[in-house]
Design an enzyme around this catalytic site. Structure first.
Site, mmCIF file in Angstrom:
data_model
loop_
_atom_site.group_PDB
_atom_site.id
_atom_site.type_symbol
_atom_site.label_atom_id
_atom_site.label_comp_id
_atom_site.label_asym_id
_atom_site.label_seq_id
_atom_site.Cartn_x
_atom_site.Cartn_y
_atom_site.Cartn_z
ATOM 1 N N ASP A 31 0.807 -1.230 0.000
ATOM 2 C CA ASP A 31 0.000 0.000 0.000
ATOM 3 C C ASP A 31 0.840 1.281 0.000
ATOM 4 O O ASP A 31 0.608 2.186 0.818
ATOM 5 C CB ASP A 31 -0.939 0.040 1.221
ATOM 6 C CG ASP A 31 -1.633 -1.271 1.511
ATOM 7 O OD1 ASP A 31 -1.870 -2.028 0.550
ATOM 8 O OD2 ASP A 31 -1.931 -1.549 2.684
ATOM 9 N N GLU A 59 -11.128 -1.331 -3.412
ATOM 10 C CA GLU A 59 -10.443 -0.592 -2.357
ATOM 11 C C GLU A 59 -9.303 0.225 -2.970
ATOM 12 O O GLU A 59 -9.157 0.296 -4.189
ATOM 13 C CB GLU A 59 -9.878 -1.569 -1.317
ATOM 14 C CG GLU A 59 -8.869 -2.546 -1.903
ATOM 15 C CD GLU A 59 -8.481 -3.668 -0.951
ATOM 16 O OE1 GLU A 59 -9.224 -3.907 0.032
ATOM 17 O OE2 GLU A 59 -7.441 -4.311 -1.204
#
Length: 345
Positions: free
Chosen positions: A44, A226
């Site tokens: 991420d 997401e």
């Protein structure tokens, strides 16, 4: 005999020294970043240019109970990266006890704000909801810390989550904060297949309700799962997100373009996905533009082959190019990474 052993020992020591010296020379002379930029497990990644350097803030990729801190990396040239350990952890953010992830950093008025998700907050429809935990399921969400330098020291700005309610079915995780063309700051976030946008106050302490009273508005495009991120190019808003399952090879990145940060956003194409010759599970990325140029980079995580574990993810960087009509060309994952590049003075 003793002399022979001594000579062999000295030769081995010299060879070892030469090998180490050669490794140092190769590192110093490296002209590309290589992928991954670190063999340690991270995911991420959020990239930003801060205080004259390149910075990457990733998630420590491990079991949720061990995700209790955030490291950062800085570089002058995209090739040599310095690790800054535990710039934020649960000794600073006391309401988080696990799952600190997906940091997003922005500079404003000489302060550096890092937004993050904590505790993998659940509600009754969540996949990890445990009725026996009661309200503990709902303790968590999106928080924010602030510092005078990108590397810290940071303090918890609010002492509580900025967002912990489940608006429009979106789990409050995977936030991205940016300044729009109208001069306002917006936060885009959401897991579980829903994405919201909200206006955030100039001091980043609260959401500003829209004229109709809503705290956030849903902007979920087709396929969204997401990991949202935004960037602006030629007056257009590029909205990118991750699709598929984060734990397997279906993970990938898609995008849409609109004239407004509120959309409507119609899915255009997949731009990053697995390459069985290089890696699988490529996604949850961020994007960087070199100031004063039209040169763009994509920073993302992927799963090396062979993959050792559910959490075996590493951070990589590659170039991102555009077609003449403004659409994004499919990204080619590499082992080489990107060329050495200093920032403009």
């Amino acid at each position: 005999m003793k002399n022979s052993i001594l000579l062999l020992t000295m030769a081995a020591m010299m060879a070892c020294g030469q090998t180490k010296e050669k490794q140092k020379e190769e590192t110093a002379e490296a002209q590309t970043s290589g992928n991954p930029i670190s063999e340690e497990w991270y995911a991420d990644p959020e990239v930003a240019i801060l205080d004259g350097k390149y910075w990457i803030f990733p998630t420590h990729s491990a079991k949720y109970e061990n995700q209790v801190f955030l490291d950062a990396f800085s570089s002058d040239d995209l090739v040599h990266w310095t690790k800054h350990k535990r710039v934020i952890d649960t000794t600073i953010v006391k309401w988080v006890n696990k799952a600190m992830w997906a940091p997003s950093i922005i500079e404003k008025d000489g302060n550096y704000y890092v937004f993050f998700a904590g505790n993998d907050i659940q509600n009754e429809s969540g996949p990890m909801y445990d009725a026996s935990l009661g309200d503990k399921n709902k303790q968590g969400g999106i928080g924010v810390c602030v510092a005078k330098k990108p590397e810290g020291p940071y303090v918890d700005l609010l002492g509580r989550p900025l967002i912990q309610d489940f608006y429009n079915g979106a789990q409050p995780i995977d936030q991205y904060v940016f300044k729009a063309l109208d001069g306002k700051y917006y936060i885009v976030y959401g897991g579980w297949g829903h994405c919201n946008i909200g206006q955030i106050s100039d001091d980043f302490t609260h959401l500003i309700p829209f004229e109709d009273g809503q705290m956030v508005k849903e902007i979920t495009p087709e396929g969204y799962v997401e990991g949202p991120t935004f960037f602006i190019r030629d007056g257009k808003y590029y909205f990118m997100w991750s699709e598929g399952g984060w734990g397997n090879s279906t993970y990938k990145v898609a995008y849409a373009i609109a004239d407004s940060p509120f959309g409507p956003f119609e899915r255009l194409a997949t731009v990053l996905e697995q390459d069985p010759d290089i890696a699988t599970g490529a996604g949850h990325h961020s994007v960087m533009n070199i100031p004063g140029t039209d040169d763009w980079y994509i920073i993302y995580h992927r799963r090396p082959i062979p993959n050792k574990d559910r959490d075996h993810r590493v951070v990589c960087i590659d170039r991102m190019y555009f077609n003449e009509d403004g659409t994004i060309k499919p990204v080619k994952m590499t082992f080489e990474g990107v060329e050495k590049r200093s920032l403009p003075k």
